[in-house]
Write a protein that holds these residues in place. Structure first.
Motif, PDB file in Angstrom:
ATOM      1  N   ASN A  42      -7.074   7.557   8.696  1.00 59.33           N
ATOM      2  CA  ASN A  42      -5.739   7.894   8.181  1.00 59.33           C
ATOM      3  C   ASN A  42      -4.739   6.742   8.325  1.00 59.33           C
ATOM      4  N   ASN A  43      -5.275   5.517   8.436  1.00 60.06           N
ATOM      5  CA  ASN A  43      -4.429   4.316   8.395  1.00 60.06           C
ATOM      6  C   ASN A  43      -4.634   3.676   7.020  1.00 60.06           C
ATOM      7  N   TRP A  44      -3.600   3.720   6.185  1.00 64.36           N
ATOM      8  CA  TRP A  44      -3.738   3.338   4.780  1.00 64.36           C
ATOM      9  C   TRP A  44      -3.285   1.918   4.483  1.00 64.36           C
ATOM     10  N   SER A  45      -2.920   1.150   5.529  1.00 67.82           N
ATOM     11  CA  SER A  45      -2.480  -0.230   5.261  1.00 67.82           C
ATOM     12  C   SER A  45      -3.627  -1.231   5.398  1.00 67.82           C
TER      13      SER A  45
ATOM     14  N   SER B 141       0.837  -1.200   0.000  1.00 68.76           N
ATOM     15  CA  SER B 141       0.000   0.000   0.000  1.00 68.76           C
ATOM     16  C   SER B 141       0.866   1.241   0.000  1.00 68.76           C
ATOM     17  N   CYS B 142       0.226   2.369  -0.228  1.00 69.81           N
ATOM     18  CA  CYS B 142       0.919   3.647  -0.289  1.00 69.81           C
ATOM     19  C   CYS B 142       0.447   4.490   0.890  1.00 69.81           C
ATOM     20  N   ASP B 143       1.353   4.844   1.774  1.00 72.95           N
ATOM     21  CA  ASP B 143       0.974   5.617   2.961  1.00 72.95           C
ATOM     22  C   ASP B 143       0.883   7.095   2.592  1.00 72.95           C
ATOM     23  N   ILE B 144      -0.350   7.578   2.420  1.00 75.59           N
ATOM     24  CA  ILE B 144      -0.552   8.984   2.050  1.00 75.59           C
ATOM     25  C   ILE B 144      -1.004   9.812   3.253  1.00 75.59           C
TER      26      ILE B 144
END
Length: 367
Positions: A302-305, A272-275
């Motif tokens: 706001n947890n992108w995984s 994943s991409c942590d934005i």
């Protein structure tokens, strides 16, 4: 930065999943990218894109990441080349260049989604097919610069002219099948809302297949990332959990592109991409697209995984609003009013579904 720093164990499992022969798991990001490209080191441009192919290139798109050109492959088929500068210190289109680690994220997701067309349980052709992959070194070739200039004269480019790169600049070239024209640039060219309904059905089905097989979220499915091309096929099939389904094409096939923000899981490894710190992404105004980024963040804290498939539903809601607002060539006959009502009902009700899979199975428009 992508959420992608595999340890030895997960990297070897990922290598198995991606069927890239690789004995040594302790590789640098550069070596991992070269391995994905089937190379030991960067090659020259003309070793990867032969001169006669360069001469036939036409610029067809752009993004802050870089440029997209069409050309022909060795079989004479039209292909799209997505060219991304990496690892350099030059600012490109107002952004830092991607690192090998960041580009690895996109390469892996592109390969996984492209290979969904071969799966036994969950199968779709609706994600753009990745045909080849190269890492090259050197200045931008003159043929590509000429094509860039023609695009700039005809349509106007928002990008920097890529003539400032030095001899040691590295690029990743992703070679995709030619997927057609994006929805944004198809405005006013498609026959009727009946076509729009098929597009929405095809996109929903593709997302459902990828959710089931890969716990996939696209996370950036704006109308520039949905390509359409004409087809003579009357129906189009996909497999969902081992069951074959078909969709009426209404003369168009969909291809989904651009996975720079996407998320999936292979076995127990998340790519994943942590934005979470990309504040600029969440500050956009003036289009529903920018609200979607904020709504996604609200839903995932706001947890992108982690896997939050409802983000796919948010993008379906957005795409439906675009399809309803677009212009069409014809009124669409007697069914047009009914189709507009169907699409409007979809828009009003789709957000209640937890995933694209649930929307596909339960939404009245798809039954």
């Amino acid at each position: 930065m992508p959420d992608f720093t595999p340890n030895t164990h997960t990297w070897s499992r990922l290598k198995a999943a991606l069927s890239v022969a690789c004995e040594d798991a302790d590789l640098s990001d550069a070596e991992k990218v070269y391995a994905e490209c089937g190379q030991q080191h960067p090659l020259l441009w003309e070793e990867c894109i032969l001169p006669h192919r360069m001469k036939r290139c036409v610029k067809i798109g752009e993004g802050t990441f870089g440029e997209v050109f069409s050309t022909v492959n060795t079989s004479g088929d039209t292909v799209a080349l997505k060219i991304i500068p990496v690892e350099g210190s030059e600012i490109v289109n107002g952004e830092d260049q991607k690192t090998f680690g960041e580009i690895l994220h996109e390469i892996i997701i592109s390969k996984e989604l492209s290979s969904l067309k071969e799966k036994q349980q969950n199968q779709t052709h609706s994600f753009i097919g990745l045909r080849d992959l190269h890492c090259v070194r050197g200045c931008y070739p003159p043929d590509f610069l000429n094509a860039w200039d023609r695009f700039d004269q005809q349509k106007g480019s928002e990008n920097d002219r890529p003539d400032f790169f030095e001899n040691d600049q590295l690029f990743i070239i992703l070679e995709f099948e030619f997927g057609g024209i994006d929805l944004e640039n198809s405005n006013g060219t498609m026959a009727s809302l009946v076509v729009a309904k098929s597009i929405l059905h095809q996109v929903t089905a593709a997302l459902a297949v990828a959710e089931e097989e890969l716990q996939f979220e696209h996370r950036d499915l704006h109308w520039g990332n949905v390509l359409v091309k004409t087809t003579k096929l009357k129906t189009w099939s996909f497999l969902l959990n081992g069951v074959t389904h078909s969709v009426e094409t209404k003369g168009v096939l969909v291809r989904i592109i651009d996975y720079s923000l996407s998320r999936l899981a292979i076995d127990d490894l998340t790519v994943s991409c942590d934005i979470s710190k990309d504040e600029e992404l969440f500050m956009g105004q003036g289009d529903y697209q920018f609200d979607i980024y904020r709504l996604m963040r609200q839903e995932n804290g706001n947890n992108w995984s982690n896997f939050h498939p409802h983000t796919n539903v948010l993008w379906l809601h957005y795409l439906c609003s675009k399809l309803l607002s677009m212009k069409y060539r014809g009124p669409g006959g007697r069914g047009a009013k009914d189709t507009r009502e169907e699409l409007t009902r979809f828009y009003d009700n789709v957000l209640q579904y937890s995933s694209a899979t649930e929307a596909l199975k339960n939404c009245p428009m798809f039954q």
